[in-house]
Design a protein around this motif. Structure first.
Motif, short mmCIF file in Angstrom:
data_model
loop_
_atom_site.label_atom_id
_atom_site.label_comp_id
_atom_site.label_asym_id
_atom_site.label_seq_id
_atom_site.Cartn_x
_atom_site.Cartn_y
_atom_site.Cartn_z
N ILE A 1 25.46 41.83 46.61
CA ILE A 1 25.18 41.33 47.96
C ILE A 1 25.19 42.47 48.97
CG2 ILE A 1 26.06 39.86 49.83
CD1 ILE A 1 26.97 37.90 47.55
N SER A 2 26.13 43.39 48.83
CA SER A 2 26.18 44.56 49.72
C SER A 2 24.89 45.36 49.63
CB SER A 2 27.36 45.47 49.38
OG SER A 2 28.57 44.83 49.64
N GLN A 3 24.41 45.58 48.40
CA GLN A 3 23.17 46.32 48.21
C GLN A 3 21.98 45.56 48.76
OE1 GLN A 3 22.93 49.54 47.21
NE2 GLN A 3 20.85 49.24 47.92
N MET A 4 21.96 44.25 48.56
CA MET A 4 20.88 43.41 49.08
C MET A 4 20.82 43.51 50.61
SD MET A 4 20.55 39.23 49.04
CE MET A 4 21.85 39.08 50.28
N ILE A 5 21.97 43.41 51.25
CA ILE A 5 22.03 43.47 52.71
C ILE A 5 21.51 44.82 53.21
CG2 ILE A 5 23.60 43.53 54.70
CD1 ILE A 5 25.37 41.48 53.10
N LYS A 6 21.96 45.90 52.59
CA LYS A 6 21.49 47.24 53.00
C LYS A 6 19.98 47.36 52.83
CE LYS A 6 25.84 49.52 52.05
NZ LYS A 6 26.64 50.22 51.07
N ASN A 7 19.46 46.83 51.73
CA ASN A 7 18.03 46.86 51.49
C ASN A 7 17.29 46.03 52.55
OD1 ASN A 7 15.65 47.50 49.93
ND2 ASN A 7 15.69 45.40 49.20
N HIS A 8 17.80 44.84 52.85
CA HIS A 8 17.17 43.99 53.86
C HIS A 8 17.17 44.66 55.23
CE1 HIS A 8 17.74 40.00 51.45
NE2 HIS A 8 16.75 40.75 50.99
N ILE A 9 18.27 45.29 55.58
CA ILE A 9 18.35 45.97 56.87
C ILE A 9 17.34 47.11 56.94
CG2 ILE A 9 19.83 47.52 58.24
CD1 ILE A 9 22.14 45.57 57.67
N LYS A 10 17.20 47.84 55.85
CA LYS A 10 16.21 48.93 55.79
C LYS A 10 14.79 48.38 55.97
CE LYS A 10 14.58 52.55 52.66
NZ LYS A 10 14.67 53.09 51.31
N ILE A 11 14.51 47.25 55.32
CA ILE A 11 13.18 46.64 55.42
C ILE A 11 12.90 46.18 56.85
CG2 ILE A 11 11.76 44.67 54.70
CD1 ILE A 11 13.30 44.87 51.96
N ILE A 12 13.84 45.49 57.47
CA ILE A 12 13.57 45.00 58.83
C ILE A 12 13.49 46.15 59.82
CG2 ILE A 12 14.53 42.71 58.39
CD1 ILE A 12 16.92 43.51 60.15
N TYR A 13 14.20 47.24 59.54
CA TYR A 13 14.09 48.42 60.40
C TYR A 13 12.69 49.03 60.27
CZ TYR A 13 14.81 53.09 62.23
OH TYR A 13 14.68 54.25 62.95
N ASN A 14 12.20 49.15 59.05
CA ASN A 14 10.91 49.79 58.80
C ASN A 14 9.71 48.92 59.15
OD1 ASN A 14 12.04 52.19 57.90
ND2 ASN A 14 12.18 51.48 55.80
N ARG A 15 9.92 47.61 59.23
CA ARG A 15 8.80 46.69 59.49
C ARG A 15 8.97 45.96 60.81
NH1 ARG A 15 5.53 44.19 54.80
NH2 ARG A 15 5.62 45.79 53.23
N LYS A 16 9.45 46.66 61.81
CA LYS A 16 9.75 46.01 63.09
C LYS A 16 8.51 45.43 63.76
CE LYS A 16 10.11 50.57 65.12
NZ LYS A 16 11.03 51.53 65.68
N ASP A 17 7.36 46.10 63.66
CA ASP A 17 6.14 45.56 64.27
C ASP A 17 5.76 44.22 63.63
OD1 ASP A 17 5.83 47.69 66.01
OD2 ASP A 17 4.48 48.81 64.71
N TYR A 18 5.84 44.18 62.32
CA TYR A 18 5.50 42.94 61.62
C TYR A 18 6.47 41.81 61.98
CZ TYR A 18 4.45 39.60 57.97
OH TYR A 18 4.11 38.44 57.29
N LEU A 19 7.74 42.12 62.09
CA LEU A 19 8.73 41.09 62.43
C LEU A 19 8.51 40.54 63.83
CD1 LEU A 19 11.89 42.52 60.71
CD2 LEU A 19 10.66 40.48 60.12
N ARG A 20 8.05 41.39 64.75
CA ARG A 20 7.74 40.89 66.09
C ARG A 20 6.59 39.87 66.03
NH1 ARG A 20 7.63 46.55 68.13
NH2 ARG A 20 9.78 47.07 68.59
N LEU A 21 5.65 40.09 65.13
CA LEU A 21 4.57 39.11 64.95
C LEU A 21 5.12 37.78 64.45
CD1 LEU A 21 1.58 41.00 63.26
CD2 LEU A 21 1.98 40.57 65.67
N LEU A 22 6.04 37.85 63.50
CA LEU A 22 6.65 36.62 62.97
C LEU A 22 7.36 35.85 64.07
CD1 LEU A 22 8.11 37.71 59.51
CD2 LEU A 22 5.98 36.50 59.99
N VAL A 23 7.99 36.56 64.99
CA VAL A 23 8.66 35.89 66.10
C VAL A 23 7.64 35.16 66.98
CG1 VAL A 23 9.98 36.29 68.22
CG2 VAL A 23 10.63 37.44 66.11
N GLN A 24 6.53 35.81 67.25
CA GLN A 24 5.47 35.16 68.05
C GLN A 24 4.98 33.89 67.35
OE1 GLN A 24 2.30 37.76 69.65
NE2 GLN A 24 3.62 39.49 69.12
#
Length: 197
Positions: A89-112
């Motif tokens: 779970i610790s590794q999963m969380i770190k991986n997820h945080i890295k992904i959301i950091y690197n894909r911030k533009d895409y995540l802003r689209l998801l919010v819209q």
């Protein structure tokens, strides 16, 4: 130029238009973004953008739906039956945080899309489906961890939803990028949601 070279050139241009559109829609929002701006950023003509993707709404939908599969694939890279759940779970969380950091533009689209789901039903349907797939796999991880007596008991669905909400919320809560120390603290907080023993 051979037909293979032409196909490759077209695909490269289409990808450049898509990248430019994701950035524009992410930074300015759907209403404030124009096809002309996207074409200029991608160094193609207005007509070429329309030829590739149709109108602005269709382009926006592709900006959300096309990257969704690779985004989900990255997010689902964790084992639901590890030997040591806390470590996984610790590794999963770190991986997820890295992904959301690197894909911030895409995540802003998801919010819209999520905030205007009636306006963008096709894009919302895809985003919602993939969010459900992620949540379900996290639920399975939690359930297995509880059965192995390595995670505290609790409602697996609500814990999974709380975790996914935390991830997306973190990306939205910062205009500037958090420091690595901030991310480490958030990772520790996220881990507590799972109730490791």
């Amino acid at each position: 130029m051979s037909s293979e070279d032409q196909k490759r050139t077209i695909e490269q241009k289409k990808e450049k238009v898509l990248e430019s559109a994701i950035k524009r829609f992410s930074k300015k929002g759907y209403d404030a973004t124009t096809i002309s701006e996207i074409a200029k950023d991608a160094n193609v003509s207005f007509g070429l953008v329309s030829t590739y993707y149709g109108n602005k709404e269709e382009l926006f939908t592709v900006c959300v739906t096309k990257p969704a599969e690779s985004y989900l694939e990255e997010m689902l890279k964790f084992n639901t039956q590890p030997a040591i759940f806390k470590t996984e779970i610790s590794q999963m969380i770190k991986n997820h945080i890295k992904i959301i950091y690197n894909r911030k533009d895409y995540l802003r689209l998801l919010v819209q899309v999520n905030s205007q789901y009636e306006r963008f039903p096709k894009a919302f349907q895809v985003a919602n489906l993939y969010t459900q797939k992620l949540t379900k796999k996290i639920e399975l991880l939690i359930r297995n961890g509880q059965m192995a007596d390595q995670l505290a008991s609790g409602n697996t669905e609500k814990i999974a939803i709380a975790y996914v909400s935390l991830l997306f919320g973190l990306r939205l809560s910062y205009a500037d990028d958090p420091t690595s120390e901030d991310w480490n603290q958030f990772a520790e907080i996220a881990l507590r949601l799972f109730g490791p023993k």
